[in-house]
Every structure is written in C-alpha cells, then in structure tokens.
Design an enzyme around this catalytic site. Structure first.
Site, short mmCIF file in Angstrom:
data_model
loop_
_atom_site.label_atom_id
_atom_site.label_comp_id
_atom_site.label_asym_id
_atom_site.label_seq_id
_atom_site.Cartn_x
_atom_site.Cartn_y
_atom_site.Cartn_z
N SER A 142 -6.49 -3.53 -9.53
CA SER A 142 -6.37 -2.50 -10.57
C SER A 142 -6.01 -3.19 -11.88
O SER A 142 -5.36 -4.25 -11.86
CB SER A 142 -5.25 -1.51 -10.21
OG SER A 142 -4.91 -0.72 -11.35
N TYR A 154 3.47 0.07 -7.40
CA TYR A 154 2.00 0.00 -7.40
C TYR A 154 1.53 -1.25 -8.15
O TYR A 154 0.69 -2.01 -7.65
CB TYR A 154 1.40 1.26 -8.02
CG TYR A 154 -0.11 1.26 -8.03
CD1 TYR A 154 -0.82 1.36 -6.84
CD2 TYR A 154 -0.82 1.15 -9.22
CE1 TYR A 154 -2.21 1.36 -6.83
CE2 TYR A 154 -2.21 1.15 -9.23
CZ TYR A 154 -2.90 1.26 -8.03
OH TYR A 154 -4.28 1.24 -8.03
P1 NAP Z 1 -9.24 7.72 -3.24
O1 NAP Z 1 -10.43 8.55 -3.55
O2 NAP Z 1 -7.92 8.41 -3.05
O3 NAP Z 1 -9.57 6.83 -1.95
C1 NAP Z 1 -8.59 6.09 -1.28
C2 NAP Z 1 -9.14 5.71 0.07
O4 NAP Z 1 -8.13 4.95 0.77
C3 NAP Z 1 -9.46 6.93 0.92
O5 NAP Z 1 -10.65 6.72 1.62
C4 NAP Z 1 -8.29 7.00 1.89
O6 NAP Z 1 -8.74 7.53 3.14
C5 NAP Z 1 -7.95 5.52 2.04
N1 NAP Z 1 -6.57 5.38 2.50
C6 NAP Z 1 -5.43 5.73 1.85
N2 NAP Z 1 -4.37 5.52 2.64
C7 NAP Z 1 -4.85 5.03 3.82
C8 NAP Z 1 -4.24 4.64 5.03
N3 NAP Z 1 -2.91 4.74 5.23
N4 NAP Z 1 -5.03 4.17 6.02
C9 NAP Z 1 -6.37 4.10 5.87
N5 NAP Z 1 -7.00 4.45 4.73
C10 NAP Z 1 -6.24 4.91 3.73
O7 NAP Z 1 -8.99 6.65 -4.36
P2 NAP Z 1 -9.94 5.53 -5.03
O8 NAP Z 1 -9.76 5.65 -6.48
O9 NAP Z 1 -11.28 5.57 -4.48
O10 NAP Z 1 -9.15 4.24 -4.57
C11 NAP Z 1 -9.80 3.10 -4.03
C12 NAP Z 1 -9.09 1.84 -4.51
O11 NAP Z 1 -9.22 1.74 -5.93
C13 NAP Z 1 -7.58 1.81 -4.22
O12 NAP Z 1 -7.23 0.53 -3.75
C14 NAP Z 1 -6.95 2.05 -5.58
O13 NAP Z 1 -5.67 1.44 -5.70
C15 NAP Z 1 -7.98 1.40 -6.49
N6 NAP Z 1 -7.92 1.86 -7.89
C16 NAP Z 1 -8.22 3.14 -8.19
C17 NAP Z 1 -8.13 3.55 -9.53
C18 NAP Z 1 -8.44 4.96 -9.96
O14 NAP Z 1 -8.17 5.30 -11.14
N7 NAP Z 1 -9.01 5.80 -9.11
C19 NAP Z 1 -7.75 2.64 -10.52
C20 NAP Z 1 -7.44 1.34 -10.15
C21 NAP Z 1 -7.54 0.95 -8.84
P3 NAP Z 1 -7.92 8.53 4.07
O15 NAP Z 1 -7.07 9.41 3.20
O16 NAP Z 1 -9.00 9.29 4.79
O17 NAP Z 1 -7.14 7.65 5.00
#
Ligand code: NAP
Length: 263
Positions: A142, A154
């Site tokens: 991130s 985080y």
């Molecule tokens: P998201 O839509 O909330 O997706 C997160 C994914 O992680 C979901 O598929 C969730 O699946 C899975 N997950 C969460 N906790 C888990 C657990 N305990 N065991 C297994 N799977 C788990 O968010 P996203 O934005 O796509 O996030 C993906 C990555 O991008 C993350 O690493 C996040 O830190 C990073 N990121 C996101 C942003 C942003 O603004 N969105 C910015 C910077 C970095 P389940 O709930 O089904 O388990």
C-alpha cells in the site's frame, strides 16, 4: 482448454476487490487458478464464471488466513501443487486504528493476514519456483507503507511487505523468478467498509478503480518491475527515493556515536 504452459496462479483474497480482478485477468491470460479467501460462496461463484468464460481449471480453498490451522492447510495445498507458477499475496485488511485504542485482537488478525500469511505462503511456493527457475510472486502492499498518519498498525504491516519483497527480489536476483510489490493508493473496493471508513469522504480524483489498479500492476509485472506504483506518474520519484534511502543507510554506520550524542 487450460493453458498448461502458464501453470496455476494462486490468488489470496479473491472473493472481492483487487483479488477478484486479478483472478479475472489471470484467467484471461490462460492461467489455471486457485482462489483463497474465507467466503466460499463468493469464491465458488467467481470460479464457476471463470471456468465458463475462459475454459480454465479453478480450485477454491476457503480458509481464514488469520487461523494457524487454515493457513497451514493452504501452505500444504500450494507447496505440493507443482503446477503453481504465480502467487498473488493480496488478502489483507486495514483500518486507521491508533495503538492506544485499537482492539488488540483485530490488530493481531491484521498482522497475521497482512504479514504472517504473506510470509508463510511465499515460503511455501518459493523453493519450487526456484527449482524450476520460473514464475512470480506478487505482493500487494500500500502507499501507506510510506505514511504513518493513519496509525502504525496497518502502515507497519505494509512497510513490512515492501521491505520483505525488496529483499526477496535480491535473494532470487540470479534466477528467472520475478518478484513484485504493488503499491495501491485509495482503490474503490469493500476494503474501506470493512475497515469502518467511507471512501466517499476522499476526493474522487485520488480514488482508482480495482480494474485500473490491477491492469497497471500487470503491465508493471510484464516490464519486470520490482516496485510498481500505479498512481506514480514520474518513475524518477521512486528511483530517487530508493536511492536516497540506500545512501542514508550508508550514513548510519559508524564505529562511534555522532558528536551530538556525547555524554
Ligand atoms: P477487499 O475488497 O476488502 O478484499 C480483501 C480480500 O482479502 C477479500 O477477498 C477477503 O476475503 C480477503 N481476506 C480478508 N481477511 C481474510 C482472512 N482472514 N483470511 C482470508 N482472506 C481474507 O479489499 P481490497 O482493496 O481488494 O484489498 C486487497 C489488498 O489491497 C489488501 O492487501 C489491501 O491492504 C490492499 N490495499 C487496498 C487499498 C484500497 O484502497 N482498497 C489500498 C492499498 C492497499 P474474505 O472476507 O472472503 O475472507
């Protein structure tokens, strides 16, 4: 028909957001898939759609990556699958908790998923990738790896992902295994809601779609980048930052304390 040449891509956190887009794009490139997350219904639905649309094989592992037993089950499955050529460590959760008021159990789960699972899953597939001298590991960090204003938990997990991945790239530099860390900025996914914030509070012009983010990250991977920052328009900024950091490291090493610390 499955493309045996591409092999299998493991995508964690494929049940929504960035991970679901990775699954779609990698399927389009001809990878077979193993999709990992807790919500089995969502994974099965996506798997069925991708099998139908792309004619690939898609396996589903429903697992809580914060649970030791589940994590070891995923490690076992992917370390013994010699078709695996790509691991996308994408599963993650966030939140702007301050340390004094954070729920300690939520913080621990964040560290387990963002740091421990990413590390153990990398360790699970790396020996086979090196033995076959091919494949890639993509770690989703991130931009908050470089900013501590939203709390240290985080940000700390994502700083780990950046350092870990840079070091990993050095470790395998003599091989053909590609290593990439991706630095998403604000991306429109469920992440914000899960973290208890509202993405609508951000200026719209700084919010990227998950489609754009993943497409850019895949271009960065194809270019052989170790650090991919899709929102960064001038790559010289990244080079000068990394160069300055290396120079700064050199300046920290001395046999005696600096004069200002004289007792
Ligand atoms: P998201 O839509 O909330 O997706 C997160 C994914 O992680 C979901 O598929 C969730 O699946 C899975 N997950 C969460 N906790 C888990 C657990 N305990 N065991 C297994 N799977 C788990 O968010 P996203 O934005 O796509 O996030 C993906 C990555 O991008 C993350 O690493 C996040 O830190 C990073 N990121 C996101 C942003 C942003 O603004 N969105 C910015 C910077 C970095 P389940 O709930 O089904 O388990």
């Amino acid at each position: 028909m499955s493309n045996q040449d591409k092999g299998t891509a493991v995508v964690t956190g494929a049940s929504s957001g960035i991970g679901a887009v990775y699954a779609d794009r990698l399927a389009g490139l001809g990878y077979d898939l193993v999709l990992v997350a807790r919500r089995a219904d969502r994974l099965e639905e996506l798997a069925e759609r991708l099998r139908y649309a792309y004619g690939i094989k898609v396996g589903v592992i429903s697992a809580d990556l914060a649970d030791d037993g589940d994590l070891r089950r995923v490690e076992q499955a992917i370390s013994t699958d010699d078709s695996v050529t790509l691991l996308v460590n994408n599963a993650g959760l966030g939140g702007a908790q301050m340390v004094a008021t954070a729920d300690a159990d939520v913080a621990e789960r964040m560290i387990k998923v963002n740091v421990v699972a990413l590390t153990r899953l990398t360790r699970a597939v790396l020996p086979e990738l090196l033995a076959r001298n091919r494949g890639a590991i993509v770690n989703i960090a991130s931009v908050l790896a470089f900013d501590t204003s939203f709390g240290g938990i985080y940000s700390g997990t994502k700083a780990y992902v950046v350092n870990f991945t840079e070091a990993l790239q050095r470790e395998v530099a003599d091989s053909k295994v590609a290593i990439q860390v991706v630095l998403p900025g604000a991306t429109r996914t469920e992440f914000w809601e899960v973290a208890g914030s509202n993405i609508a509070d951000l200026p719209a012009e700084i919010v990227m779609t998950a489609d754009d983010l993943v497409d850019a990250a895949l271009v960065g991977l194809a270019k052989g980048e170790t650090v991919t920052a899709p929102g960064l328009s001038d790559p010289a900024g990244l080079e000068s930052y990394l160069g300055a950091r290396q120079g700064f490291f050199g300046s920290l090493l001395a046999g005696k304390p600096a004069a200002r610390y004289a007792a």
